[in-house]
Scaffold this active site. Structure first.
Site, mmCIF file in Angstrom:
data_model
loop_
_atom_site.group_PDB
_atom_site.id
_atom_site.type_symbol
_atom_site.label_atom_id
_atom_site.label_comp_id
_atom_site.label_asym_id
_atom_site.label_seq_id
_atom_site.Cartn_x
_atom_site.Cartn_y
_atom_site.Cartn_z
ATOM 1 N N HIS A 132 -3.939 -5.449 0.029
ATOM 2 C CA HIS A 132 -3.576 -5.932 1.361
ATOM 3 C C HIS A 132 -3.656 -7.466 1.449
ATOM 4 O O HIS A 132 -4.715 -8.010 1.775
ATOM 5 C CB HIS A 132 -4.492 -5.315 2.422
ATOM 6 C CG HIS A 132 -4.179 -3.887 2.703
ATOM 7 N ND1 HIS A 132 -3.386 -3.494 3.763
ATOM 8 C CD2 HIS A 132 -4.529 -2.750 2.059
ATOM 9 C CE1 HIS A 132 -3.275 -2.178 3.762
ATOM 10 N NE2 HIS A 132 -3.949 -1.710 2.729
ATOM 11 N N GLU B 37 -2.515 -9.356 3.700
ATOM 12 C CA GLU B 37 -2.664 -9.813 5.097
ATOM 13 C C GLU B 37 -4.111 -9.815 5.561
ATOM 14 O O GLU B 37 -4.430 -10.356 6.626
ATOM 15 C CB GLU B 37 -1.836 -8.911 6.028
ATOM 16 C CG GLU B 37 -2.502 -7.608 6.439
ATOM 17 C CD GLU B 37 -2.615 -6.580 5.335
ATOM 18 O OE1 GLU B 37 -3.384 -5.620 5.492
ATOM 19 O OE2 GLU B 37 -1.917 -6.735 4.306
ATOM 20 N N CYS C 24 0.831 -1.209 0.000
ATOM 21 C CA CYS C 24 0.000 0.000 0.000
ATOM 22 C C CYS C 24 0.871 1.268 0.000
ATOM 23 O O CYS C 24 1.498 1.568 -1.006
ATOM 24 C CB CYS C 24 -0.966 -0.030 1.179
ATOM 25 S SG CYS C 24 -2.415 1.033 0.939
#
Length: 372
Positions: free
Chosen positions: A343, A345, A258
């Site tokens: 993202h 994660e 990001c």
């Protein structure tokens, strides 16, 4: 008669649009850039994502709060959003594992919000007119004053916010593995830390600002990680690019997510632009150009690498968004570095993109073997 509070509240946009509803969370006035998230679940993780710092969060799914809140779902030490807008707010919850209601959670974290708003209309308005600032108030109900306050609120473009959410001093998070990673906290999410530690990395996490190069040299990391975070990456780059440049020159593996992805691009001289609306949700389709696979990804960004100013002698585009062809991933040609805009994660798909952490570890292992 309603069993729950029905105190009036207003949301006013900087272009003069006004919606009336009912107060949730703490009473008061707040403002910021109005954005929306299309996720059906995961509201607590969204509220505590540091990348949302300084923004008003509008949830497009109509029912919010029905499963309460759990402390284990927090991605940071505190709620990061500036305010909350929902269509239908659940004062009660039905989850036996929950610690408490969303109302209790918002009050404890001093979050101001509004419910009973036609979020579908507001989302369509933003998609047409572009992202803009807004103000929520449950204490000042004068429409003209609130519109003016929204107009005067600081714009996200040019705003440096990573230093507002970063930790204050370096911290080491240990694992039983042999790999050492220097991570830079521009608003790092807890699950990013978990993914790296679970793969055998000991992290030395450094604040966004500060002169840590000597400490980094002494610690001798095997790789570098650049985290997500809020605000304009062009403003963050004024102090962050020194460590990105050092990591690049070390020829150690580098991974950015990001904001970290954007900073790695900026260090190569590739500009990052403000998006008209931005990507925020848990269902963004991304094409992995290297494998041909389509990944379902979680995204949260209002800035993007400028695809029209790409320098192909320095980077290769590895991932693209199938909704608008924006850049979602880069591989850097002068050093073993790669980055993604989304993202991995956040468990989209639910594990479509977890291979990226494995790839980072593979690069670290290869680097260590070359030194033997």
């Amino acid at each position: 008669m309603s069993l729950y509070p029905r105190d009036k509240a207003i949301i006013a946009l900087s272009d003069g649009t006004v919606e009336h509803g009912y107060a949730i969370g703490k009473k008061g006035t707040t403002g910021g850039e109005l954005c929306f998230n299309t996720s059906m679940t995961g509201y607590q993780e969204i509220f505590t994502d540091p990348s949302y710092y300084g923004q008003l969060m509008m949830m497009t799914y109509p029912h919010i709060g029905n499963y309460g809140t759990m402390s284990r779902d927090d991605e940071a030490r505190q709620v990061m959003i500036s305010g909350l807008i929902v269509r239908s707010f659940s004062w009660e919850f039905s989850n036996p594992m929950a610690d408490g209601s969303l109302q209790e959670y918002l009050e404890r974290n001093e979050v101001i919000g509004i419910s009973g708003v036609d979020t579908r209309r507001l989302v369509r308005h933003i998609r047409t007119k572009g992202v803009m600032n807004a103000v929520i108030s449950s204490e000042e109900l004068d429409e003209e004053k609130l519109v003016q306050k929204a107009k005067n609120w600081p714009q996200m473009k040019g705003l440096e916010l990573a230093s507002e959410v970063t930790r204050q001093e370096p911290q080491t998070v240990h694992s039983e593995g042999p790999y050492k990673v220097a991570a830079f906290d521009y608003g790092i999410k807890q699950n990013i830390i978990n993914n790296l530690v679970n793969r055998g990395c000991t992290l030395r996490i450094f604040p966004a600002k500060g002169d840590f190069l000597e400490e980094i040299k002494t610690w001798e990391p095997d790789g570098f990680f650049f985290s997500n975070g809020p605000g304009d990456p062009n403003a963050t780059s004024q102090y962050a690019l020194d460590v990105v440049r050092y990591a690049k020159e070390s020829q150690k593996p580098c991974f950015g997510i990001c904001l970290g992805h954007q900073l790695m691009a900026l260090e190569e001289g590739i500009p990052v632009k403000k998006m008209y609306v931005g990507h925020r949700g848990a269902n963004q389709p991304v094409l992995n150009k290297e494998t041909g696979n389509v990944e379902i990804t979680t995204q949260n960004h209002g800035f993007a690498v400028d695809e029209e100013a790409l320098d192909e002698s320095k980077v290769e585009v590895t991932h693209v968004n199938l909704n608008d062809d924006s850049i979602e991933g880069l591989r850097f040609k002068s050093y073993p570095g790669f980055s993604v805009q989304y993202h991995p994660e956040a468990s989209p798909g639910p594990h479509d993109s977890s291979y990226l952490f494995d790839h980072f570890l593979d690069l670290i292992k290869e680097g260590k073997e070359e030194l033997v």
